[in-house]
Enzyme design. Structure first.
Site, PDB file in Angstrom:
ATOM      1  CD  GLU A  37      -2.461   1.796   0.333  1.00 55.02           C
ATOM      2  OE1 GLU A  37      -2.271   2.962  -0.077  1.00 55.02           O
ATOM      3  OE2 GLU A  37      -3.285   1.012  -0.191  1.00 55.02           O
ATOM      4  CB  ALA A  93     -19.611   9.834   0.711  1.00 51.23           C
ATOM      5  CG  HIS A 471     -17.508   7.898  -8.020  1.00 51.31           C
ATOM      6  ND1 HIS A 471     -18.769   8.466  -7.930  1.00 51.31           N
ATOM      7  CD2 HIS A 471     -17.107   7.679  -6.749  1.00 51.31           C
ATOM      8  CE1 HIS A 471     -19.115   8.570  -6.654  1.00 51.31           C
ATOM      9  NE2 HIS A 471     -18.122   8.097  -5.925  1.00 51.31           N
TER      10      HIS A 471
END
Length: 552
Positions: A37, A93, A471
């Site tokens: 990561e 969100a 997105h």
């Protein structure tokens, strides 16, 4: 755990929605899994208190900022993405919709399978793992304003409370793991502070570190943070060499290489595409499909909103979670309210007045100047960042429209960087009329309920013809052949069945809703088809899939 020839059975690049599913499911099947990561690991208390804490909020590691919010610029779009162990779940969100039929019926993949039926059990698993509450359970001024705006637009029947991944419980009360029989971490009830997208310091948000990654590590998967993968190279004897370096390092990069039998690309659409493009360009992964970069999607997205000059104390616009409701302006256009918590006003710097769609840059700038000259005091008060998050509602607008970009590499100042061009379908929109209608309706309701002047607002990127998206999807999409996409129906890279793409880069169409649940469901399906370690692989070979496509 490796088979002797390799350092690891599987290396997973990234720990977002796709990578976390891969880590848990493959470890449960007996594979040795090592996750790289690029971002840091956050405990709840490590997140920024507000978005003004740039070192903890923004991702700019070369400048010493190791936060959760990435920002990338292409000629045709400004991309917002996530960073850290847990990927986009740290700053998304919490919104977990299943797309409508248009997504499953998209011509890129509809002929391959009945995707709604095929993915139904995996959506169910993803919802259970992510702790989805089917309807946001609270109501406040924003929820009433959104319902009223939908009514005013004549689409009140489409209004709904959002499905969200949050542990509501008792606000502020910490309890043992309520989701996985005690195997997960303890959780604290949501306090409705509104700072979901800055990072949940309460411990209520169902980030991936609270479910998939926690369970994967419990089983023995290894997650190594602050390591950026710079190369994946095919080995002559089979398998792959994966090279990493210390994230953000200027000098002591601590470059290391390991070998793996299989590699899962799950670095987010930007990270996965960037790495695959560079490996194709350098020859490290020979034979990557030429379709790489095509059908890159932005969810046909825009961010507008409504801001009031002032807000009465009782109108708590910033109280709640990030997204709580939505409605449809028309058949293809989906609108959600978005909020940041009190004090998190940084993103307000991107806001400005609405500009006419389809106009030239000069006309758009003239509209802004004209609006300012007509009412300079009001314009300054609307543009102020003071209490911005408490004075307005962001409208996140998404579409199922069939538009796309094509991403490729270009050389700039001796470096290889991503660039964009208009792709298949309609041009990627720089202006959404439905977004403006929604913002104006929301502003009218804010003004009515707040009894104060309010105005619809756009964004500076939109003024310059560059939409924003949270997105960013596609570019290495599911396909029936390498001419049509980068991965086969089992998410194996065409020509490199030991490579897999299981993040947003594999999503073939604009879902028109927040894509996190879909990415998770696709990853669940892909991982369900892997054999247990040491058992026969029942997935058809790529040559058989390709031959079948040509026979048809």
């Amino acid at each position: 755990m490796s088979q002797g020839r390799f350092d690891h059975d599987v290396v997973v690049i990234g720990s977002g929605f796709g990578g976390s599913v891969a880590a848990l499911r493959l470890r449960a099947k007996g594979y040795g899994v090592h996750v790289y990561e690029a971002g840091r690991r956050f405990a709840d208390e490590d997140f920024a208190k507000t978005s003004w804490d740039l070192r903890r909020y923004l991702w700019a590691p070369a400048l010493g900022c190791f936060g959760v919010q990435r920002v990338h610029k292409l000629p045709h779009v400004l991309v917002l993405a996530g960073a850290g162990v847990g990927g986009g779940s740290l700053n998304y969100a919490n919104t977990l919709y299943v797309p409508g039929e248009v997504f499953f019926a998209d011509r890129q993949w509809a002929h391959i399978a009945d995707w709604r039926a095929e993915l139904a059990p995996h959506y169910a698993t993803a919802k259970r793992m992510l702790g989805v509450v089917e309807q946001y359970p609270h109501e406040g001024p924003v929820e009433r304003i959104m319902a009223g705006a939908a009514d005013d637009l004549g689409v009140g029947h489409t209004f709904r409370r959002a499905p969200v991944g949050v542990w509501f419980g008792v606000p502020g009360e910490t309890v043992p793991d309520p989701f996985f029989g005690g195997d997960g971490p303890e959780r604290t009830g949501c306090t409705l502070c509104g700072n979901c997208m800055v990072g949940c310091r309460v411990g209520a948000k169902n980030t991936l570190v609270k479910n998939y990654l926690a369970l994967a590590e419990r089983l023995g998967a290894v997650i190594e943070p602050l390591r950026t993968v710079t190369e994946v190279r095919a080995l002559a004897e089979g398998g792959y060499q994966v090279t990493t370096e210390r994230s953000g390092a200027w000098l002591r990069r601590d470059r290391r290489s390991v070998t793996a039998e299989q590699v899962v690309f799950a670095a987010g659409t930007w990270g996965t595409q960037q790495l695959l493009h560079r490996m194709k360009d350098s020859g490290a992964l020979p034979g990557l499909p030429d379709s790489l970069g095509r059908l890159t999607r932005t969810n046909s997205e825009a961010l507008d909103g409504a801001v009031a000059v002032a807000v009465p104390e009782g109108l708590e616009l910033a109280r709640g979670i990030a997204i709580t409701t939505s409605f449809h302006v028309d058949e293809t256009t989906h609108v959600e309210n978005v909020r940041y918590g009190p004090g998190s006003n940084l993103m307000g710097g991107l806001a400005t007045g609405l500009v006419p769609g389809g106009a030239s840059l000069g006309a758009r700038l003239a509209a802004l100047v004209g609006g300012f000259l007509r009412a300079p005091v009001t314009a300054l008060r609307l543009g102020s960042l003071r209490r911005w998050s408490e004075r307005g509602i962001i409208a996140l607008v998404m579409q199922t429209a069939d538009n796309s970009l094509t991403i490729s590499l270009k050389r700039r100042f001796g470096r290889r960087v991503l660039t964009s061009a208009q792709g298949h379908g309609e041009p990627n929109p720089s202006h959404l009329p439905g977004a403006h209608r929604a913002a104006q309706a929301i502003a009218a309701r804010v003004e009515r309920d707040g009894v104060v002047p309010a105005a619809a607002r756009g964004s500076w990127p939109e003024v310059f013809g560059i939409p924003m998206t949270a997105h960013f999807l596609g570019g290495a999409v599911v396909s029936d052949a390498p001419e049509h996409g980068v991965v086969d129906p089992f998410h194996r890279v065409w020509g490199h069945p030991g490579l897999h793409v299981v993040d947003g880069a594999a999503v073939p169409a604009n879902p028109g809703v927040n894509p996190s649940l879909t990415i998770t469901a696709l990853a669940e399906r892909a991982m369900s088809r892997w054999p247990r370690r040491g058992q026969a692989d029942e997935r058809p070979e790529q040559s058989a899939l390709h031959d079948a496509e040509h026979r048809e």
